[in-house]
Design a protein around this motif. Structure first.
Motif, PDB file in Angstrom:
ATOM      1  N   ALA A 140      34.178  20.238  69.104  1.00  0.00           N
ATOM      2  CA  ALA A 140      34.288  19.336  67.950  1.00  0.00           C
ATOM      3  C   ALA A 140      33.434  19.803  66.766  1.00  0.00           C
ATOM      4  CB  ALA A 140      33.878  17.931  68.366  1.00  0.00           C
ATOM      5  N   TYR A 193      37.501  13.673  61.758  1.00  0.00           N
ATOM      6  CA  TYR A 193      37.346  12.651  62.802  1.00  0.00           C
ATOM      7  C   TYR A 193      37.531  11.240  62.260  1.00  0.00           C
ATOM      8  CZ  TYR A 193      35.951  16.859  65.030  1.00  0.00           C
ATOM      9  OH  TYR A 193      35.974  18.139  65.488  1.00  0.00           O
ATOM     10  N   ALA A 224      33.038  13.608  71.696  1.00  0.00           N
ATOM     11  CA  ALA A 224      32.879  14.927  71.083  1.00  0.00           C
ATOM     12  C   ALA A 224      32.174  15.889  72.026  1.00  0.00           C
ATOM     13  CB  ALA A 224      32.063  14.804  69.799  1.00  0.00           C
TER      14      ALA A 224
END
Ligand code: NOJ
Length: 556
Positions: A214, A253, A271
Motif C-alpha cells: 500500500a 485510498y 494496509a
C-alpha cells in the motif's frame, strides 16, 4: 446451524477494531484435488476448524489467475480465480459457507503491479514506445549518460535492479520481480480499472481487502535516483526512498474508502505498508482511508523487554490522534516464523535469512512464540494470526535449493533464502500422506518430519498444546473484551514489588470494569505476589513462579 454469537459479530459495526483475523495462504492450507497445491475447496473444507478456533475473519492470500512467478502476487486477471485454486463458483461457496459460520472474508488486492502476463502489460509491450498503452506502466529510456544503464538506480526488493529492458530498448519498472511490472497510478485508466475490480468483489460479498504494498503505488515525480542502496534505505525513514510512502498514495485510498462505505455492512481495508516512523503509518489509517494497517514494528521487535515496551507504547500513541486501533501481527507468509525467529541471535534476526543459518534451539523458539502470542492477544486492537502460528510451526530452514520457489532466492543467487520456509504446507494429520494436506500426498514444498508432532490432530483437545492455548486465548480475549480495551505499560514493581527486574513487560488492559494484566518475563524467574490469579499462562506456572520466556494473564 451457525453459531449465534459468531453470527452476531457479522452485524456488529466496527467489528474490525478488535477482530482476530486468520491468514489463509491458500496454496499451503488444504489441497482438495491432490495436485499438491492448496485450493479454495480445500479452504472451505477447513472453515469449521477456523470457526472453532474462534477467529472472526479470514484473509485469503491471492488466488487469481497468475503465472505464479511470485506465488500469485503476480496477477494476470483481477476478476477471476486461477484454475489451480478452483473457480469463481468455488469462491462464492467459500464466502457463503464462511458467512454461515460467522466468519468474514478479506481478500488480497495487488494494485502496485500486475503480472507481465496481464493483458494490460502485453498490450503496452506490443504498442511500443510513446504509445498511450505504455502509459499504464513506467516505461523509460536508458540513462542518458549510458545507453546500457537503466533509467535510475532503484533496487528491486527481491534483489538486482528494479528495471528490465524490453526488446525495443526501453526499460520497465518493477519494484519486485521482473515479472511484476509496476502500474502507473498517475494514469486515470489504472484508477478507474481498480474501482471496477473493487466493485466486482464487493458485489460478490467480500468483507474487505488487504492492500498489497500500500505504500508503493505513487513514485516521486521524475523517478529520481534513490542515491542509496537497499540496505542504506532500510535505515532511513521509509519516504526517503522515492518509491515508498509518497504522499500521493493517500488520495487513492480515500477514493476506495468512499466506494467501500457505499456498500452495506462494514467492508474494510487493511494496509500492508512497511513504513516508519510510526506517525507515517498512522496516516494510512485516518478515518477516511484504511481501517487497519499491520503493525510491522511490533513484528520486527527484538526479544528484549525495552524494545517491546517502547514499540507497543509508540505504536498505540501514533494511532491515537487519528482514532485508529493498532493491528498487531507477529507472522505472515513473508517473514521467518516466530517459533524460529524469536530464538535467532540478534544479528540473524533479519526478516529474511541468508545461508549459512545455524538452526536456533527449537524449545526456546516454541516457548517464546507461545509467550508472544499470549502478549499479542491481550493487546487492545485487532490481531492477525498466520496459518500454522496456532500450531507453533517453525520455519523450515533446510529446503533444498532445487525446491525453493521464492524469486528472492534466484534473484540474489541464493544469498537470501527467501520466504519458502514459512510457506510449507500445513500438517493436519500425523498418519496421513502429506500429513493430511492433500489426499495424494503431493505437496508443492516438502514437509519436514518435525511437522508430524505438530499436526492438528496431535494438538486438538490436548491441554497445553499451542493449538489449545491459542483457542483459549481467543475465547478469553473475547470474554474479557480485551480487544476493545485500553492499555498502559506499567512499572513491573507495581505488580511484583522488589522482586521485579528490568526484563519484564507488564501491560495493564482495562475494558469496562475488567482489569487484566499481561506479564511477559524475558529475564530471571519471578514469583507472583500472593492473591494474583493466573488466568492463563504460556506454560505451566508452578509455585507462582513465572520462568524466563513465559507470559501470563493475571487478575490482581
Ligand atoms: C507483499 C506480499 O506479501 C509478498 O508476498 C509479495 O511478494 C510482495 N508484496 C509483492 O507483491
Amino acid at each position: 446451524m451457525p453459531d449465534e454469537n459468531l453470527t452476531g459479530t457479522l452485524d456488529r459495526r466496527d467489528w474490525w477494531r478488535s477482530a482476530v483475523i486468520y491468514q489463509v495462504y491458500p496454496r499451503s492450507f488444504a489441497d482438495s484435488d491432490g495436485d499438491g497445491i492448496g485450493d479454495l475447496p480445500g479452504t472451505t473444507s477447513r472453515l469449521g476448524y477456523l470457526a472453532s478456533l474462534g477467529v472472526n475473519a479470514v484473509w485469503i492470500s491471492p488466488f487469481f489467475p497468475s503465472p505464479q512467478a511470485d506465488a500469485g502476487y503476480d496477477v494476470a486477471d483481477y476478476c477471476d480465480v486461477d484454475p489451480l485454486f478452483g473457480s469463481l463458483a468455488d469462491f462464492d461457496t467459500l464466502v457463503t459457507e464462511a458467512h454461515s459460520r460467522g466468519l468474514r472474508v478479506i481478500i488480497d488486492l495487488v494494485p502496485n503491479h500486475t503480472s507481465d502476463a496481464h493483458p494490460w502489460f502485453r498490450r503496452a509491450l506490443a504498442a511500443g514506445p510513446g504509445s498511450p498503452e505504455r502509459g499504464w506502466y513506467h516505461f523509460r529510456d536508458s540513462d542518458p549518460s549510458d545507453p546500457d544503464r537503466p533509467p535510475n538506480d532503484w533496487p528491486s526488493e527481491f534483489g538486482g535492479p528494479a528495471w528490465t529492458r524490453t526488446p525495443d530498448g526501453q526499460w520497465y519498472l518493477h519494484l519486485f520481480d521482473s515479472r511484476q511490472p509496476d502500474l502507473n497510478w498517475e494514469y486515470s485508466g489504472v484508477r478507474a480499472a481498480f474501482l471496477d475490480v473493487l466493485r466486482f468483489w464487493l458485489d460478490r460479498g467480500v468483507d474487505g481487502f488487504r492492500v498489497d504494498v500500500a505504500h508503493g503505488l505513487i513514485k516521486a515525480p521524475g523517478l529520481p535516483d534513490a542515491g542509496h542502496s537497499r540496505a542504506e534505505l532500510a535505515t532511513l525513514p521509509t519516504s526517503a526512498a522515492p518509491f515508498w510512502d509518497q504522499d500521493g498514495v493517500h488520495e487513492i485510498y480515500r477514493e476506495w474508502r468512499r466506494l467501500l462505505d457505499s456498500y452495506p455492512g462494514e467492508r474494510v481495508m487493511v494496509a500492508e505498508a512497511w513504513v516508519n516512523p510510526a506517525d507515517r503509518i498512522a496516516r494510512y489509517v485516518r478515518a477516511d482511508e484504511h481501517h487497519q494497517a499491520f503493525n510491522f514494528t511490533f513484528l520486527d521487535t527484538a526479544w528484549t523487554a525495552t524494545e517491546l515496551r517502547e514499540r507497543i507504547t509508540a505504536s498505540v500513541a501514533a494511532n491515537e490522534p487519528v482514532g485508529a486501533p493498532t493491528t498487531w501481527v507477529l507472522s505472515n507468509h513473508d517473514v521467518i516464523r516466530p517459533a524460529t525467529r524469536l530464538a535467532l541471535a540478534a544479528k540473524e534476526r533479519a526478516t529474511q535469512l541468508g545461508p549459512p543459518v545455524t538452526p536456533p534451539d527449537p524449545t526456546v523458539g516454541q516457548r517464546r512464540a507461545r509467550a508472544a502470542i499470549l502478549l499479542m492477544l491481550a493487546l487492545p486492537g485487532s490481531a492477525y494470526l498466520y496459518q500454522g502460528e496456532e500450531l507453533g510451526l517453525p520455519e523450515v530452514l533446510d529446503l533444498e535449493p532445487g525446491v525453493r520457489q521464492d524469486p528472492t532466492f534466484a534473484r540474489t543467487g541464493g544469498a537470501r533464502l527467501g520466504r519458502d520456509g514459512c510457506r510449507v504446507p500445513l500438517p493436519w494429520r500425523r498418519e496421513a500422506p502429506a500429513f493430511g494436506f492433500s489426499p495424494t500426498g503431493a505437496a508443492w514444498l516438502p514437509q519436514p518430519g518435525e511437522f508430524a508432532a505438530l499436526a492438528v490432530d496431535q494438538q486438538v483437545g490436548v491441554p497445553g498444546s499451542t493449538l489449545e492455548l491459542t483457542r483459549s486465548l481467543i475465547a478469553m480475549r473475547a470474554e474479557h473484551r480485551l480487544g476493545e480495551g485500553s492499555l498502559t505499560i506499567v512499572d513491573p514493581r507495581t505488580v511484583l514489588g522488589d522482586a521485579a527486574h528490568g526484563d519484564l513487560v507488564v501491560v495493564e488492559v482495562r475494558s469496562g470494569s475488567s482489569v487484566t494484566h499481561v506479564l511477559l518475563n524475558l529475564g530471571p524467574a519471578v514469583v507472583l505476589p500472593e492473591g494474583a490469579r493466573v488466568l492463563i499462562a504460556s506454560e505451566p506456572v508452578s509455585g507462582a513462579q513465572v520462568s524466563t520466556d513465559c507470559a501470563v494473564w493475571l487478575e490482581l
